[in-house]
Write a protein that holds these residues in place. Structure first.
Motif, PDB file in Angstrom:
ATOM      1  N   GLY A 290      -9.888  12.507   1.192  1.00 51.19           N
ATOM      2  CA  GLY A 290      -9.222  11.380   1.825  1.00 51.19           C
ATOM      3  C   GLY A 290      -9.672  10.038   1.282  1.00 51.19           C
ATOM      4  O   GLY A 290      -8.902   9.070   1.273  1.00 51.19           O
ATOM      5  N   TRP A 291     -10.910   9.968   0.806  1.00 50.92           N
ATOM      6  CA  TRP A 291     -11.393   8.707   0.244  1.00 50.92           C
ATOM      7  C   TRP A 291     -10.694   8.379  -1.068  1.00 50.92           C
ATOM      8  O   TRP A 291     -10.477   7.199  -1.377  1.00 50.92           O
ATOM      9  N   LEU A 292     -10.344   9.398  -1.837  1.00 50.16           N
ATOM     10  CA  LEU A 292      -9.565   9.149  -3.050  1.00 50.16           C
ATOM     11  C   LEU A 292      -8.165   8.677  -2.690  1.00 50.16           C
ATOM     12  O   LEU A 292      -7.629   7.751  -3.317  1.00 50.16           O
ATOM     13  N   ASP A 293      -7.545   9.306  -1.696  1.00 53.70           N
ATOM     14  CA  ASP A 293      -6.225   8.849  -1.241  1.00 53.70           C
ATOM     15  C   ASP A 293      -6.272   7.384  -0.833  1.00 53.70           C
ATOM     16  O   ASP A 293      -5.356   6.608  -1.139  1.00 53.70           O
ATOM     17  N   LEU A 294      -7.349   7.007  -0.168  1.00 59.21           N
ATOM     18  CA  LEU A 294      -7.510   5.625   0.273  1.00 59.21           C
ATOM     19  C   LEU A 294      -7.590   4.687  -0.933  1.00 59.21           C
ATOM     20  O   LEU A 294      -6.920   3.642  -0.971  1.00 59.21           O
ATOM     21  N   ALA A 295      -8.396   5.067  -1.923  1.00 57.64           N
ATOM     22  CA  ALA A 295      -8.601   4.212  -3.091  1.00 57.64           C
ATOM     23  C   ALA A 295      -7.353   4.071  -3.950  1.00 57.64           C
ATOM     24  O   ALA A 295      -7.217   3.096  -4.694  1.00 57.64           O
ATOM     25  N   ARG A 296      -6.426   5.003  -3.845  1.00 57.85           N
ATOM     26  CA  ARG A 296      -5.230   4.959  -4.680  1.00 57.85           C
ATOM     27  C   ARG A 296      -4.044   4.289  -3.991  1.00 57.85           C
ATOM     28  O   ARG A 296      -3.101   3.865  -4.667  1.00 57.85           O
ATOM     29  N   HIS A 297      -4.074   4.174  -2.657  1.00 55.00           N
ATOM     30  CA  HIS A 297      -2.849   3.757  -1.975  1.00 55.00           C
ATOM     31  C   HIS A 297      -2.974   2.544  -1.058  1.00 55.00           C
ATOM     32  O   HIS A 297      -1.950   2.065  -0.564  1.00 55.00           O
ATOM     33  N   VAL A 298      -4.202   2.064  -0.796  1.00 50.12           N
ATOM     34  CA  VAL A 298      -4.284   0.887   0.074  1.00 50.12           C
ATOM     35  C   VAL A 298      -3.684  -0.320  -0.643  1.00 50.12           C
ATOM     36  O   VAL A 298      -3.722  -0.416  -1.873  1.00 50.12           O
ATOM     37  N   PRO A 299      -3.129  -1.260   0.111  1.00 46.20           N
ATOM     38  CA  PRO A 299      -2.555  -2.445  -0.522  1.00 46.20           C
ATOM     39  C   PRO A 299      -3.643  -3.394  -1.020  1.00 46.20           C
ATOM     40  O   PRO A 299      -4.797  -3.328  -0.589  1.00 46.20           O
ATOM     41  N   VAL A 300      -3.252  -4.266  -1.932  1.00 43.44           N
ATOM     42  CA  VAL A 300      -4.113  -5.381  -2.331  1.00 43.44           C
ATOM     43  C   VAL A 300      -3.994  -6.453  -1.259  1.00 43.44           C
ATOM     44  O   VAL A 300      -2.890  -6.850  -0.885  1.00 43.44           O
ATOM     45  N   MET A 301      -5.127  -6.907  -0.747  1.00 40.56           N
ATOM     46  CA  MET A 301      -5.115  -7.858   0.368  1.00 40.56           C
ATOM     47  C   MET A 301      -5.134  -9.308  -0.119  1.00 40.56           C
ATOM     48  O   MET A 301      -5.753  -9.636  -1.130  1.00 40.56           O
ATOM     49  N   ASP A 302      -4.494 -10.153   0.657  1.00 43.59           N
ATOM     50  CA  ASP A 302      -4.539 -11.598   0.478  1.00 43.59           C
ATOM     51  C   ASP A 302      -5.459 -12.165   1.554  1.00 43.59           C
ATOM     52  O   ASP A 302      -5.196 -12.006   2.751  1.00 43.59           O
ATOM     53  N   ALA A 303      -6.542 -12.827   1.152  1.00 46.05           N
ATOM     54  CA  ALA A 303      -7.542 -13.325   2.107  1.00 46.05           C
ATOM     55  C   ALA A 303      -7.385 -14.811   2.404  1.00 46.05           C
ATOM     56  O   ALA A 303      -8.332 -15.454   2.875  1.00 46.05           O
ATOM     57  N   THR A 304      -6.196 -15.349   2.192  1.00 45.64           N
ATOM     58  CA  THR A 304      -5.971 -16.776   2.414  1.00 45.64           C
ATOM     59  C   THR A 304      -6.252 -17.184   3.853  1.00 45.64           C
ATOM     60  O   THR A 304      -6.832 -18.246   4.123  1.00 45.64           O
ATOM     61  N   LYS A 305      -5.853 -16.360   4.807  1.00 43.70           N
ATOM     62  CA  LYS A 305      -6.026 -16.713   6.217  1.00 43.70           C
ATOM     63  C   LYS A 305      -7.499 -16.915   6.565  1.00 43.70           C
ATOM     64  O   LYS A 305      -7.863 -17.843   7.308  1.00 43.70           O
ATOM     65  N   ALA A 306      -8.368 -16.049   6.038  1.00 41.33           N
ATOM     66  CA  ALA A 306      -9.801 -16.193   6.314  1.00 41.33           C
ATOM     67  C   ALA A 306     -10.341 -17.481   5.710  1.00 41.33           C
ATOM     68  O   ALA A 306     -11.180 -18.160   6.315  1.00 41.33           O
ATOM     69  N   ARG A 307      -9.862 -17.834   4.536  1.00 39.51           N
ATOM     70  CA  ARG A 307     -10.298 -19.086   3.905  1.00 39.51           C
ATOM     71  C   ARG A 307      -9.883 -20.283   4.752  1.00 39.51           C
ATOM     72  O   ARG A 307     -10.661 -21.215   4.963  1.00 39.51           O
ATOM     73  N   ASP A 308      -8.648 -20.247   5.246  1.00 42.98           N
ATOM     74  CA  ASP A 308      -8.112 -21.398   5.966  1.00 42.98           C
ATOM     75  C   ASP A 308      -8.658 -21.516   7.388  1.00 42.98           C
ATOM     76  O   ASP A 308      -9.030 -22.612   7.828  1.00 42.98           O
ATOM     77  N   GLN A 309      -8.708 -20.391   8.118  1.00 39.38           N
ATOM     78  CA  GLN A 309      -9.045 -20.457   9.535  1.00 39.38           C
ATOM     79  C   GLN A 309     -10.533 -20.233   9.829  1.00 39.38           C
ATOM     80  O   GLN A 309     -11.029 -20.682  10.862  1.00 39.38           O
ATOM     81  N   LEU A 310     -11.221 -19.527   8.945  1.00 37.97           N
ATOM     82  CA  LEU A 310     -12.650 -19.271   9.158  1.00 37.97           C
ATOM     83  C   LEU A 310     -13.530 -20.145   8.268  1.00 37.97           C
ATOM     84  O   LEU A 310     -14.766 -20.055   8.358  1.00 37.97           O
ATOM     85  N   ASP A 311     -12.894 -20.939   7.415  1.00 42.78           N
ATOM     86  CA  ASP A 311     -13.643 -21.737   6.448  1.00 42.78           C
ATOM     87  C   ASP A 311     -14.594 -20.842   5.659  1.00 42.78           C
ATOM     88  O   ASP A 311     -15.780 -21.123   5.485  1.00 42.78           O
ATOM     89  N   TRP A 312     -14.038 -19.750   5.181  1.00 37.09           N
ATOM     90  CA  TRP A 312     -14.832 -18.707   4.508  1.00 37.09           C
ATOM     91  C   TRP A 312     -14.391 -18.549   3.064  1.00 37.09           C
ATOM     92  O   TRP A 312     -13.182 -18.628   2.766  1.00 37.09           O
TER      93      TRP A 312
END
Length: 532
Positions: A290-312
């Motif tokens: 299942g860990w291989l399935d995870l590594a092959r199919h999860v989406p690429v994330m956009d972390a803009t919200k954390a930068r804007d709202q968490l100042d991170w």
């Protein structure tokens, strides 16, 4: 501000303690864990501690009492292994989240930050960045993903019942740091994986399943995001990841240590998946397919919200975090908690040993002392194997923390004894240790009134008694060595500390025995029930 950290001894929890302890806004920290760390060592010494097992609903009143006076909760507790104990994983990971949130509400807390994951997202077959609105139905075939989805549903239900509650859910990629090297090796590659070779040799070509694509974040960066979310009273979902993507070629460059010339050798994913599945079923590999399935199919994330709202923003790239992990795995790095335990002795333990090739004084018979220590080492080998198996067999019982903590201490002491004998120039008596090891395994075949694959209630009683006898014998062994500490080139206080630790282990095993003997022979009580 007083912040409680649930699951404060693992990879992320330790990093969060590090971060919170450096922030002037944080007045005090409450650490909560099933198995307590070395509370005298940093960063664990920065917190007050409460021991709790969150899998059972009867923990709620007790935990609510412990959380009184806290302003926010950061919930990080998550059980990765054992894969085979699916009901246990669900109780700890999904039910445990419900229990923590309910306890926080009862304590009057109105703010929590919960560890979710990129694994909650539905599959995506391209590398286009997705924000937090991407569907959260999980990755088929991954039990980790299934439980992360269920955990988020628990959060949704909780918010419906407590609309005034601020609940942030952080969805990080893979979390790496040097200090988690030994832990991540055990959970995914296994204790026998020859990762030590990476200290002297990096492969120029790295075989990898085709289509692997993942994101990562350094544990320190993730810890900063948790702290910011708690301090700001954030609400909603936040993607947390470094900017760079770890595809096959990027992983190969880091793993090879060769920079841009490192090469990935793509392998058919279905073949690799079948091999991982077979190795896992054969108990050679802790990680399942299942860990291989995870590594092959999860989406690429956009972390803009954390930068804007968490100042991170991340300070480390994913490649830098992966390089740290590789170095940590190769060196067997860890921290002074049971989940993060190092593979070998840490620097403090080594400083307590004599110089290499230490010579005994003329008043001590080296042959007799060598045989005495070798016999204790043989006993320690049996003890380590027995209590390690007990820890695995009784992971779903209320006395698992006592067994597990004793197991780690006994393992560490055996490594210390081996190194002490090496520094005296004593050869290891492999024959006696091997015979003891084999005898321990043959002893498992004894009849216990149950089918071979069943756990007999009486077995826990007997095994606790045998370990109590072993720890008592070890205690006397340390006392004997303390009498000859100066001849061995060791401060007598070191052996006194080992004696004190043995007394703690005896108390822990007495707790296990008391629990088991009160239930094992009764028809009206369950030995393996989930509550005390």
């Amino acid at each position: 501000m007083r912040i409680a950290v649930i699951g404060a001894t693992g990879n992320v929890g330790t990093a969060v303690l590090d971060d919170l302890s450096s922030r002037p806004e944080v007045d005090s920290i409450l650490g909560v864990a099933r198995r307590l760390p070395d509370t005298d060592a940093a960063p664990y010494s920065a917190a007050q501690w409460h021991q709790a097992d969150i899998q059972c609903s009867d923990v709620i009143p007790e935990l609510a009492q412990a959380l009184q006076g806290c302003d926010a909760v950061i919930h990080l507790a998550w059980l990765i292994q054992p894969n085979s104990e699916r009901s246990l994983l669900r109780r700890v990971n999904v039910d445990g989240t419900r229990h923590v949130l309910e306890a926080a509400a009862r304590a009057g807390i109105r703010q929590a930050v919960v560890a979710s994951s990129v694994g909650v997202y539905s599959p995506a077959e391209d590398a286009a960045p997705r924000d937090e609105n991407w569907p959260t139905e999980g990755i088929p075939g991954s039990h980790y993903s299934v439980d992360k989805v269920a955990q988020e549903r628990v959060m949704d239900e909780f918010l419906q019942q407590h609309p005034d509650f601020s609940l942030a859910r952080l969805r990080p990629g893979l979390v790496f740091q040097r200090g988690a090297g030994s832990e991540i090796q055990r959970y995914f590659a296994g204790e026998l994986a020859p990762v030590q070779l990476l200290q002297v040799l990096r492969p120029p070509v790295v075989p990898l399943p085709a289509g692997v694509r993942t994101q990562a974040v350094h544990a320190q960066d993730l810890a900063a995001a948790y702290a910011q979310a708690a301090l700001l009273g954030a609400h909603g979902a936040f993607n947390i990841c470094a900017d760079d993507l770890l595809d096959g070629q990027a992983i190969a460059r880091v793993t090879s240590g060769a920079g841009p010339v490192g090469l990935a050798l793509p392998l058919p994913a279905h073949v690799v998946r079948a091999l991982i599945k077979a190795a896992h079923r054969a108990r050679v590999l802790p990680m399942d397919e299942g860990w291989l399935d995870l590594a092959r199919h999860v989406p690429v994330m956009d972390a803009t919200k954390a930068r804007d709202q968490l100042d991170w923003s991340p300070r480390y790239t994913a490649a830098e975090a992966l390089e740290e992990l590789i170095q940590g795995m190769a060196a067997g790095e860890g921290r002074p908690s049971v989940p993060l335990r190092p593979r070998e002795l840490n620097a403090q333990d080594r400083s307590e040993l004599p110089a290499k090739n230490h010579e005994l004084d003329d008043q001590v018979d080296p042959v007799l002392l060598r045989h005495y220590m070798a016999d204790h080492l043989a006993g320690a080998t049996v003890g380590v194997q027995r209590i390690k198996r007990m820890s695995a067999d009784y992971v779903d019982t209320p006395v698992f923390p006592e067994i597990s903590e004793a197991a780690e201490a006994i393992r560490r002491e055996r490594v210390f004894l081996i190194e002490l004998m090496k520094r005296q120039g004593f050869p290891r008596a492999m024959g006696s240790a091997a015979l003891a090891w084999a005898g321990e395994r043959v002893g498992r075949l004894k009849p216990n009134g149950r089918l071979p694959l069943d756990r007999s209630p009486s077995t826990l009683v007997l095994e606790a008694e045998m370990m109590l006898s072993a720890v008592t014998g070890k205690l006397h062994g340390w006392s004997t060595m303390k009498e000859h500490a100066h001849a061995l080139g060791v401060d007598p206080a070191v052996f006194q500390s080992l004696i004190d630790d043995a007394e703690v282990q005896r108390d822990q095993l007495e707790t296990v025995h008391r629990y088991a003997r009160r239930r094992a022979f009764r028809t009206d009580r369950e030995t393996f029930e989930k509550t005390r």
